[in-house]
Write a protein that holds these residues in place. Structure first.
Motif, PDB file in Angstrom:
ATOM      1  N   GLU A   2      69.620  12.487  38.848  1.00 51.50           N
ATOM      2  CA  GLU A   2      71.007  12.415  39.297  1.00 51.50           C
ATOM      3  C   GLU A   2      71.575  13.778  39.678  1.00 51.50           C
ATOM      4  O   GLU A   2      72.529  13.862  40.435  1.00 51.50           O
ATOM      5  CB  GLU A   2      71.894  11.778  38.219  1.00 51.50           C
ATOM      6  N   ASN A   3      71.013  14.846  39.154  1.00 52.35           N
ATOM      7  CA  ASN A   3      71.526  16.189  39.419  1.00 52.35           C
ATOM      8  C   ASN A   3      70.793  16.920  40.543  1.00 52.35           C
ATOM      9  O   ASN A   3      71.059  18.086  40.786  1.00 52.35           O
ATOM     10  CB  ASN A   3      71.468  17.026  38.138  1.00 52.35           C
ATOM     11  N   LYS A  49      64.520   4.177  41.916  1.00 50.14           N
ATOM     12  CA  LYS A  49      65.577   4.954  41.280  1.00 50.14           C
ATOM     13  C   LYS A  49      66.049   6.089  42.184  1.00 50.14           C
ATOM     14  O   LYS A  49      67.256   6.342  42.309  1.00 50.14           O
ATOM     15  CB  LYS A  49      65.085   5.508  39.934  1.00 50.14           C
ATOM     16  N   GLU A  52      68.186   4.728  44.930  1.00 48.70           N
ATOM     17  CA  GLU A  52      69.474   4.320  44.349  1.00 48.70           C
ATOM     18  C   GLU A  52      70.386   5.532  44.150  1.00 48.70           C
ATOM     19  O   GLU A  52      71.563   5.508  44.522  1.00 48.70           O
ATOM     20  CB  GLU A  52      69.232   3.614  43.013  1.00 48.70           C
ATOM     21  N   VAL A  53      69.851   6.600  43.575  1.00 47.66           N
ATOM     22  CA  VAL A  53      70.630   7.811  43.342  1.00 47.66           C
ATOM     23  C   VAL A  53      71.058   8.433  44.660  1.00 47.66           C
ATOM     24  O   VAL A  53      72.218   8.828  44.832  1.00 47.66           O
ATOM     25  CB  VAL A  53      69.824   8.822  42.488  1.00 47.66           C
ATOM     26  N   TYR A  54      70.142   8.513  45.619  1.00 49.98           N
ATOM     27  CA  TYR A  54      70.459   9.102  46.919  1.00 49.98           C
ATOM     28  C   TYR A  54      71.581   8.325  47.604  1.00 49.98           C
ATOM     29  O   TYR A  54      72.561   8.898  48.070  1.00 49.98           O
ATOM     30  CB  TYR A  54      69.227   9.148  47.812  1.00 49.98           C
ATOM     31  N   LYS A  56      73.780   6.285  46.392  1.00 52.42           N
ATOM     32  CA  LYS A  56      75.041   6.356  45.657  1.00 52.42           C
ATOM     33  C   LYS A  56      75.773   7.668  45.961  1.00 52.42           C
ATOM     34  O   LYS A  56      76.990   7.692  46.113  1.00 52.42           O
ATOM     35  CB  LYS A  56      74.783   6.242  44.158  1.00 52.42           C
ATOM     36  N   SER A  57      75.020   8.738  46.091  1.00 52.84           N
ATOM     37  CA  SER A  57      75.617  10.061  46.290  1.00 52.84           C
ATOM     38  C   SER A  57      75.834  10.425  47.754  1.00 52.84           C
ATOM     39  O   SER A  57      76.818  11.099  48.081  1.00 52.84           O
ATOM     40  CB  SER A  57      74.727  11.135  45.653  1.00 52.84           C
TER      41      SER A  57
END
Length: 87
Positions: A2-3, A49, A52-54, A56-57
């Protein structure tokens, strides 16, 4: 995960996608390899995952990543390869 900055996240997505394709080719000739199948599933989870993270951001990577039910947002953002990294 996420970071991660978008450039590093995109590299992870690309590398993992490549590994999944290679594992699928290997499994085509070695379908009984439980180790290869486990590796394939691990890569698949990582890719899911990471995407999904990409998304979302930073927005959708493909048309399959458009989740807004009220309007079509695919053309509103720069394409994934046009986005600059802010690392």
């Amino acid at each position: 995960m996420e970071n991660m900055c978008k450039e590093d996240l995109m590299k992870l997505i690309q590398n993992t996608n490549f590994a999944i394709i290679e594992m699928a080719l290997y499994l085509d000739t070695h379908p009984d390899s439980s180790c290869a199948l486990d590796t394939y599933h691990d890569y698949h989870k990582t890719l899911k995952k990471a995407v999904e993270v990409y998304e979302k951001s930073f927005g959708p990577l493909t048309i399959y990543g458009v989740y807004n039910e009220n309007f079509w947002s695919w053309g509103d953002e720069p394409w994934p390869w046009q986005k600059e990294c802010d690392c």
